[in-house]
Design a protein around this motif. Structure first.
Motif, PDB file in Angstrom:
ATOM      1  N   ASN A 118     -22.696  69.190  -1.577  1.00 16.76           N
ATOM      2  CA  ASN A 118     -22.659  67.961  -0.779  1.00 16.76           C
ATOM      3  C   ASN A 118     -22.794  66.756  -1.697  1.00 16.76           C
ATOM      4  O   ASN A 118     -23.876  66.432  -2.171  1.00 16.76           O
ATOM      5  CB  ASN A 118     -23.805  67.996   0.221  1.00 16.76           C
ATOM      6  N   ALA A 119     -21.672  66.072  -1.985  1.00 19.97           N
ATOM      7  CA  ALA A 119     -21.687  64.996  -2.969  1.00 19.97           C
ATOM      8  C   ALA A 119     -22.224  63.693  -2.390  1.00 19.97           C
ATOM      9  O   ALA A 119     -22.596  62.811  -3.138  1.00 19.97           O
ATOM     10  CB  ALA A 119     -20.289  64.780  -3.518  1.00 19.97           C
ATOM     11  N   GLY A 120     -22.236  63.541  -1.065  1.00 17.03           N
ATOM     12  CA  GLY A 120     -22.686  62.287  -0.477  1.00 17.03           C
ATOM     13  C   GLY A 120     -21.576  61.250  -0.534  1.00 17.03           C
ATOM     14  O   GLY A 120     -20.466  61.500  -0.080  1.00 17.03           O
ATOM     15  N   VAL A 121     -21.887  60.081  -1.097  1.00 15.37           N
ATOM     16  CA  VAL A 121     -20.920  58.996  -1.226  1.00 15.37           C
ATOM     17  C   VAL A 121     -20.548  58.851  -2.694  1.00 15.37           C
ATOM     18  O   VAL A 121     -21.427  58.705  -3.537  1.00 15.37           O
ATOM     19  CB  VAL A 121     -21.488  57.666  -0.700  1.00 15.37           C
ATOM     20  N   THR A 122     -19.258  58.937  -2.977  1.00 14.64           N
ATOM     21  CA  THR A 122     -18.792  58.784  -4.352  1.00 14.64           C
ATOM     22  C   THR A 122     -17.858  57.583  -4.441  1.00 14.64           C
ATOM     23  O   THR A 122     -17.170  57.236  -3.472  1.00 14.64           O
ATOM     24  CB  THR A 122     -18.060  60.044  -4.840  1.00 14.64           C
ATOM     25  N   GLN A 123     -17.827  56.969  -5.608  1.00 10.06           N
ATOM     26  CA  GLN A 123     -16.980  55.803  -5.840  1.00 10.06           C
ATOM     27  C   GLN A 123     -16.179  55.995  -7.113  1.00 10.06           C
ATOM     28  O   GLN A 123     -16.686  56.503  -8.116  1.00 10.06           O
ATOM     29  CB  GLN A 123     -17.832  54.527  -5.964  1.00 10.06           C
ATOM     30  N   THR A 124     -14.940  55.542  -7.061  1.00 10.23           N
ATOM     31  CA  THR A 124     -14.040  55.621  -8.212  1.00 10.23           C
ATOM     32  C   THR A 124     -13.327  54.298  -8.388  1.00 10.23           C
ATOM     33  O   THR A 124     -12.799  53.745  -7.405  1.00 10.23           O
ATOM     34  CB  THR A 124     -12.974  56.722  -7.988  1.00 10.23           C
ATOM     35  N   PRO A 125     -13.249  53.723  -9.593  1.00 11.76           N
ATOM     36  CA  PRO A 125     -13.898  54.164 -10.830  1.00 11.76           C
ATOM     37  C   PRO A 125     -15.334  53.677 -10.916  1.00 11.76           C
ATOM     38  O   PRO A 125     -15.805  52.975 -10.029  1.00 11.76           O
ATOM     39  CB  PRO A 125     -13.038  53.481 -11.898  1.00 11.76           C
ATOM     40  N   LYS A 126     -16.030  54.006 -11.971  1.00 10.07           N
ATOM     41  CA  LYS A 126     -17.391  53.519 -12.213  1.00 10.07           C
ATOM     42  C   LYS A 126     -17.381  52.157 -12.886  1.00 10.07           C
ATOM     43  O   LYS A 126     -18.258  51.320 -12.648  1.00 10.07           O
ATOM     44  CB  LYS A 126     -18.177  54.505 -13.060  1.00 10.07           C
ATOM     45  N   PHE A 127     -16.411  51.939 -13.738  1.00  9.08           N
ATOM     46  CA  PHE A 127     -16.286  50.672 -14.461  1.00  9.08           C
ATOM     47  C   PHE A 127     -14.813  50.278 -14.504  1.00  9.08           C
ATOM     48  O   PHE A 127     -13.947  51.133 -14.521  1.00  9.08           O
ATOM     49  CB  PHE A 127     -16.785  50.775 -15.906  1.00  9.08           C
TER      50      PHE A 127
END
Lengths: 112, 114
Positions: free
Chosen positions: B1-10
């Motif tokens: 369960n990854a939860g909330v992920t965002q792409t990209p980081k920088f």
């Protein structure tokens, strides 16, 4: 719109109780008050939520007076790891519904 | 369960360039949000979505567009980046959010516009 305000910073020592107050005199009558904790370079993390009177969970208590124009987050016996920024979140009424508004944030620094 | 992920980081952009930030959540949440956080300031809501196919403006929507084609994804677009959009962007989601605001946040995307 009235701002949702908090003290900019607070200092404490390990083992003390810390109370952080948020002023939200324009809160929506049907909305909850939520508090978050944020460490550097991380997203905020939910701590506690309440509508009125007092709410307690395993990490904090939340005190809300009858007029709901403010709320106080209480952290019992803080430790160094509680050093973080704390935000309140409330809904503020607008013509088109409630607008989610974060407080200005309080930087808590805990020392030995 | 990854939860909330965002792409990209920088990401570093030049003024006028475009880009899309991707937010994904695996918690089957209905509500999703995009915030920006500037140094020494709190979080300000850019846009939000109350369900698949819906979007709505938040406090600071100008210069941004969003789309929610799938329930698990919420995209934030910058059509013509400006230095004033240099910020840290956070995505969040919540199960129900009419009046109850337990939001789960991603780790953030640090964007610099030169």
């Amino acid at each position: 719109l009235a701002k949702t305000t908090q003290p900019i910073s607070m200092d404490s020592y390990e083992g003390q109780e810390v109370n952080i107050t948020c002023s939200h005199n324009n809160i929506a009558t049907n909305d909850y008050i939520t508090w978050y904790q944020q460490f550097p370079s991380q997203g905020p993390r939910f701590i506690i939520q309440g509508y009125k009177t007092k709410v307690t969970n395993e990490v904090a208590s939340l005190f809300i007076p009858a007029d709901r124009k403010s709320s106080t987050l209480s952290l019992p016996r803080v430790s160094l790891s509680d050093t973080a920024v704390y935000y309140c979140l409330v809904g503020v009424p607008t013509g088109g519904g409630n607008k989610l508004t974060f407080g200005t944030g309080t930087q808590l620094k805990v020392e030995l | 369960n990854a939860g909330v992920t965002q792409t990209p980081k920088f990401r570093v952009l030049k003024t006028g360039q475009s880009m899309t930030l991707l937010c994904a959540q695996d918690m089957n949440h209905e509500y999703m949000y995009w915030y920006r956080q500037d140094p020494g300031m709190g979080l300000r809501l850019i846009h939000y979505s109350v369900g698949e196919g819906t979007t709505a403006k938040g406090e600071v929507p100008d210069g941004y567009n969003v789309s929610r084609l799938k329930k698990q994804n919420f995209l934030l677009g910058l059509e013509s980046a400006a230095p004033s959009q240099t910020s840290v962007y956070f995505c969040a989601s919540s199960l129900l959010a009419v009046n109850i605001h337990e939001q789960f946040f991603g780790p953030g995307t640090r964007l610099t516009v030169l």
